[in-house]
Design an enzyme around this catalytic site. Structure first.
Site, PDB file in Angstrom:
ATOM      1  CG  ASN A  10      32.081  38.621  29.035  1.00  0.00           C
ATOM      2  OD1 ASN A  10      32.328  38.757  30.232  1.00  0.00           O
ATOM      3  ND2 ASN A  10      32.286  37.476  28.396  1.00  0.00           N
ATOM      4  CD1 TRP A  11      33.830  45.050  30.399  1.00  0.00           C
ATOM      5  CD2 TRP A  11      34.522  45.890  32.358  1.00  0.00           C
ATOM      6  NE1 TRP A  11      33.734  46.418  30.321  1.00  0.00           N
ATOM      7  CE2 TRP A  11      34.151  46.959  31.511  1.00  0.00           C
ATOM      8  CE3 TRP A  11      34.976  46.179  33.649  1.00  0.00           C
ATOM      9  CZ2 TRP A  11      34.238  48.289  31.910  1.00  0.00           C
ATOM     10  CZ3 TRP A  11      35.060  47.501  34.045  1.00  0.00           C
ATOM     11  CH2 TRP A  11      34.694  48.545  33.183  1.00  0.00           C
ATOM     12  CE  LYS A  12      35.707  37.280  27.222  1.00  0.00           C
ATOM     13  NZ  LYS A  12      36.292  36.485  26.152  1.00  0.00           N
ATOM     14  CG  HIS A  96      31.427  33.226  27.909  1.00  0.00           C
ATOM     15  ND1 HIS A  96      32.693  32.723  27.694  1.00  0.00           N
ATOM     16  CD2 HIS A  96      31.335  34.359  27.174  1.00  0.00           C
ATOM     17  CE1 HIS A  96      33.330  33.531  26.864  1.00  0.00           C
ATOM     18  NE2 HIS A  96      32.536  34.536  26.534  1.00  0.00           N
ATOM     19  CD  GLU A  98      36.361  33.299  27.920  1.00  0.00           C
ATOM     20  OE1 GLU A  98      36.045  33.993  28.899  1.00  0.00           O
ATOM     21  OE2 GLU A  98      36.726  33.795  26.829  1.00  0.00           O
ATOM     22  CD  GLU A 168      30.196  35.325  23.096  1.00  0.00           C
ATOM     23  OE1 GLU A 168      30.503  36.518  23.012  1.00  0.00           O
ATOM     24  OE2 GLU A 168      30.567  34.592  24.034  1.00  0.00           O
ATOM     25  N   GLY A 174      38.369  36.247  21.373  1.00  0.00           N
ATOM     26  CA  GLY A 174      39.690  36.652  21.843  1.00  0.00           C
ATOM     27  C   GLY A 174      40.810  36.325  20.877  1.00  0.00           C
ATOM     28  CB  SER A 213      37.411  39.016  17.322  1.00  0.00           C
ATOM     29  OG  SER A 213      38.253  38.130  18.046  1.00  0.00           O
ATOM     30  N   GLY A 234      33.987  41.336  24.348  1.00  0.00           N
ATOM     31  CA  GLY A 234      34.958  41.211  25.425  1.00  0.00           C
ATOM     32  C   GLY A 234      35.945  42.365  25.387  1.00  0.00           C
ATOM     33  N   GLY A 235      37.112  42.118  24.784  1.00  0.00           N
ATOM     34  CA  GLY A 235      38.223  43.065  24.808  1.00  0.00           C
ATOM     35  C   GLY A 235      37.851  44.503  24.460  1.00  0.00           C
TER      36      GLY A 235
HETATM   37  P1  PGA Z   1      36.118  39.054  22.563  1.00  0.00           P
HETATM   38  O1  PGA Z   1      35.191  38.208  23.603  1.00  0.00           O
HETATM   39  O2  PGA Z   1      35.254  40.201  22.078  1.00  0.00           O
HETATM   40  O3  PGA Z   1      37.289  39.526  23.372  1.00  0.00           O
HETATM   41  O4  PGA Z   1      36.469  38.126  21.468  1.00  0.00           O
HETATM   42  C1  PGA Z   1      33.830  37.996  23.364  1.00  0.00           C
HETATM   43  C2  PGA Z   1      33.239  37.143  24.469  1.00  0.00           C
HETATM   44  O5  PGA Z   1      33.870  36.187  24.908  1.00  0.00           O
HETATM   45  O6  PGA Z   1      32.107  37.419  24.931  1.00  0.00           O
END
Ligand code: PGA
Length: 253
Positions: A10-12, A96, A98, A168, A174, A213, A234-235
């Site tokens: 998930n590149w956001k 998600h 966010e 999640e 994050g 994470s 994500g990251g």
């Molecule tokens: P993260 O994000 O791996 O950077 O914690 C995961 C996500 O929000 O899908």
């Protein structure tokens, strides 16, 4: 057990045209494990670029969000499920944390978006998870039951036959603070149990992936747990090297 692990990036709101080119070139030059399904969800503007460049590859491409309405129509700023499919997407993320926290998406709108993804023929990746205060108040299962239950009630269990659930925990996204493998397994088993209460076969087959994470150095021990069928990352999904390491960690599960 026959569930094929899924590693989803998930590149956001990260990426550029040249970053997408570099990422795909690096993957094209590498061997992706053939016992793992892979997916990357870049921002909307890069979907076609990624999908076209990976056309010969096993990398699938997905949207991070979807309009709740059917298109085409006068919905400025929105992107429909059929547009995602038209751009080469096979999947879409809905719910998600966010989107829930920053854009006011509640359980009802998440259920409508889940349906919109299914209507467009996309595999919907439904995100659920508790906040830190909810966990500390002992409400983790209540939150998961509510988030999942709304979608089950509105969309029906049959729609989970072509879906993925991503657990999640919000406190792990994050933050560098990962759920322990035991915490992840416990939540995943609870989620599978909720689905099994409606349909045992769908529950047995559905992938429940962990997000929060996930990194190359903690992925293998998370993915090794019985009900953890891969990750939503994500990251650590932004660089090809790291994404490949995650795919390898999910291989031979
Ligand atoms: P993260 O994000 O791996 O950077 O914690 C995961 C996500 O929000 O899908």
């Amino acid at each position: 057990m026959t569930r094929i692990p899924l590693v989803a990036g998930n590149w956001k709101m990260h990426g550029t045209v040249s970053h997408v080119d570099g990422f795909v070139d690096a993957l094209n030059a590498s061997v992706l494990p053939d016992d793992v399904e892979t997916l990357v969800c870049p921002p909307y503007p890069y979907l076609s670029q990624m999908a076209q460049r990976t056309a010969q590859q096993r990398l699938q491409v997905g949207g991070q969000n979807i309009c709740d309405k059917d298109g085409p129509g006068a919905y400025t700023g929105e992107v429909s499920g059929s547009m995602l499919a038209d751009c080469g997407c096979s999947h879409v993320i809905v719910g998600h944390s966010e989107r829930r926290a920053l854009y006011g998406e509640d359980d009802e709108i998440v259920a409508v978006k889940f349906d919109a993804g299914r209507d467009a023929g996309l595999v919907t990746v439904l995100c659920v998870g508790e906040t830190l205060s909810e966990r500390e108040a002992g409400q983790t299962e209540d939150v998961l039951r509510r988030q999942l239950g709304t979608v089950l009630a509105e969309c029906g269990i049959a729609s989970f036959a072509n879906a993925v659930v991503a657990y999640e925990p919000v406190w792990a996204i994050g933050t560098g603070r990962t759920a322990t493998p035991d915490q992840a397994q416990e939540a995943h088993a609870f989620i599978r149990g909720q689905i099994a209460a409606e349909d045992a076969t769908i529950a047995q087959n559905i992938r429940i992936i962990y997000g929060g994470s996930v990194k190359p150095d903690n992925a293998a021990e998370l993915f090794a747990r019985e009900d953890v069928d891969g990750g939503l990352v994500g990251g650590a999904s932004l660089e090809a090297e790291s994404f490949l390491a995650l795919c390898r960690a999910a291989s031979s599960k």
